[in-house]
Design an enzyme around this catalytic site. Structure first.
Site, mmCIF file in Angstrom:
data_model
loop_
_atom_site.group_PDB
_atom_site.id
_atom_site.type_symbol
_atom_site.label_atom_id
_atom_site.label_comp_id
_atom_site.label_asym_id
_atom_site.label_seq_id
_atom_site.Cartn_x
_atom_site.Cartn_y
_atom_site.Cartn_z
ATOM 1 C CB THR A 190 -15.945 -68.537 41.388
ATOM 2 O OG1 THR A 190 -15.079 -69.340 40.609
ATOM 3 C CG2 THR A 190 -15.149 -67.791 42.439
ATOM 4 C CB VAL A 219 -2.889 -71.337 40.358
ATOM 5 C CG1 VAL A 219 -3.364 -70.291 41.361
ATOM 6 C CG2 VAL A 219 -2.205 -72.496 41.082
ATOM 7 C CB THR A 241 -16.672 -64.794 39.682
ATOM 8 O OG1 THR A 241 -17.134 -65.863 38.844
ATOM 9 C CG2 THR A 241 -17.716 -63.687 39.643
HETATM 10 N N1 LIG Z 1 -15.948 -69.731 38.032
HETATM 11 C C1 LIG Z 1 -14.927 -68.921 38.113
HETATM 12 O O1 LIG Z 1 -15.111 -67.766 38.430
HETATM 13 C C2 LIG Z 1 -13.566 -69.477 37.779
HETATM 14 C C3 LIG Z 1 -12.402 -68.797 38.417
HETATM 15 N N2 LIG Z 1 -12.377 -67.377 38.215
HETATM 16 C C4 LIG Z 1 -11.126 -69.396 37.875
HETATM 17 O O2 LIG Z 1 -10.750 -69.052 36.790
HETATM 18 O O3 LIG Z 1 -10.570 -70.230 38.523
#
Ligand SMILES: NC(=O)C[C@H](N)C(=O)O
Length: 329
Positions: A190, A219, A241
């Site tokens: 992310t 989501v 993230t």
């Molecule tokens: N790569 C990520 O940080 C994933 C993000 N936090 C989600 O769960 O959608």
């Protein structure tokens, strides 16, 4: 006598208020490229991408641009990069499709925009910004969000355009082997940015393709204010993230803001809340934080998270917990 004293207090207060409003702050832009179990071979390219994004975004702050403009620009650059989990290169859901979430928040007035489960849009962060600026709402999801994108003239790509070969391979591996490390959000990350501009305003932006093999319609934390993104001029700005379900349960972004409000600095608050989340829910995450005073917070309970910031003429960056490098610009 009392009256004179009151008058002196009043005038001092006025002078301080005027001073604090006109005083130029040293601008800061801090970005991340996703927390997770990042392989050694990806350390260099990921570090390069966050450095590029922070440099481009900082040009806006250098020209006197706003924190909101800078975080949007930095996130757009990372969305364009195929090695990060946002825009092109996003991870695929269990149907093999890209479904993206994003949010942006302006610390001046708590104005915010978010989108979830959007397809075939190269810059979900810009769509989130348009939701903030051109609708009476904060959050649009799914087909309605894409309809709105069309009405404001955003390009909609032919279906599947954002799917990359790497993402297809990653999904095939996920289907075969599952998620042995338990943090499938980590290999591609992310993206997010927080900024403090010269007028003392803060902003935050976060954009993602979510988690690999997720159920269609899932989501994550990224579009949720207080989980993935938060900005308030009274305190600071945060972008997170990591394991989205856990971040949502602990409202990580806003909890960091709250700890700063209670007196912690940006680094202490970031570390504390991530540690608390990981201890309680046994999942990992990362966060970047900037305070209204110009403090920086970078934290992760994952193996790695690429990050970079510019403050004045100094670029500081890193990917492993507790270590950083710097360059003079
Ligand atoms: N790569 C990520 O940080 C994933 C993000 N936090 C989600 O769960 O959608």
């Amino acid at each position: 006598m009392v009256l004179i004293q009151k008058l002196v207090y009043f005038l001092t207060d006025c002078r301080e208020k005027i001073h604090s409003h006109t005083k130029e702050m040293e601008s800061i832009l801090l970005v991340h490229g996703g927390a997770g179990n990042i392989r050694d071979s990806r350390v260099l390219p990921k570090t390069e991408i966050v450095k590029q994004a922070v440099k481009k975004g900082y040009e806006i702050l250098n020209k006197g641009g706003s924190a909101v403009d800078a975080v949007e620009e930095a996130v757009r650059i990372m969305e364009d990069n195929e090695y990060l989990n946002a825009g092109k290169g996003s991870v695929l859901n269990s149907n093999g499709e890209v479904e993206m979430d994003a949010s942006i928040m302006d610390g001046r007035d708590l104005n915010a925009g978010a989108v979830a489960v959007v397809k075939d849009i190269p810059h979900a962060i810009t769509l989130a910004r348009l939701v903030m600026e051109k609708t009476p709402h904060v959050f649009l999801a799914g087909a309605g969000a894409v309809e709105f994108a069309k009405t404001v003239g955003m390009p909609i790509l032919p279906p599947g355009s954002l799917v990359t070969k790497d993402a297809e391979e990653a999904l095939a591996n996920f289907r075969k082997y599952g998620d042995p490390q338990g943090d499938n959000y980590g290999e591609v990350g992310t993206v997010g940015a927080v900024a403090l501009d010269s007028k003392g305003h803060v902003a935050a932006a976060t954009s993602t393709g979510g988690t690999i093999g997720k159920m269609p319609g899932r989501v994550g934390d990224t579009p949720l204010l207080g989980s993935g993104t938060y900005a308030d001029d009274e305190v600071g700005a945060v972008s997170t993230t990591g394991h989205g379900e856990s971040i949502q349960k602990m409202c990580v972004a806003h909890t960091i803001i709250n700890e700063m409000k209670k007196g912690m600095n940006a680094q202490e608050a970031t570390n504390l809340v991530l540690k608390r989340m990981t201890e309680k829910l046994k999942n990992t995450a990362g966060a970047i934080t900037v305070s209204k005073k110009g403090e920086i917070g970078v934290g992760m309970t994952t193996r790695r998270m690429p990050w970079a910031y510019i403050k004045g003429n100094k670029l500081v960056y890193g990917i492993d917990p507790g270590s950083s490098q710097s360059e003079t610009l």
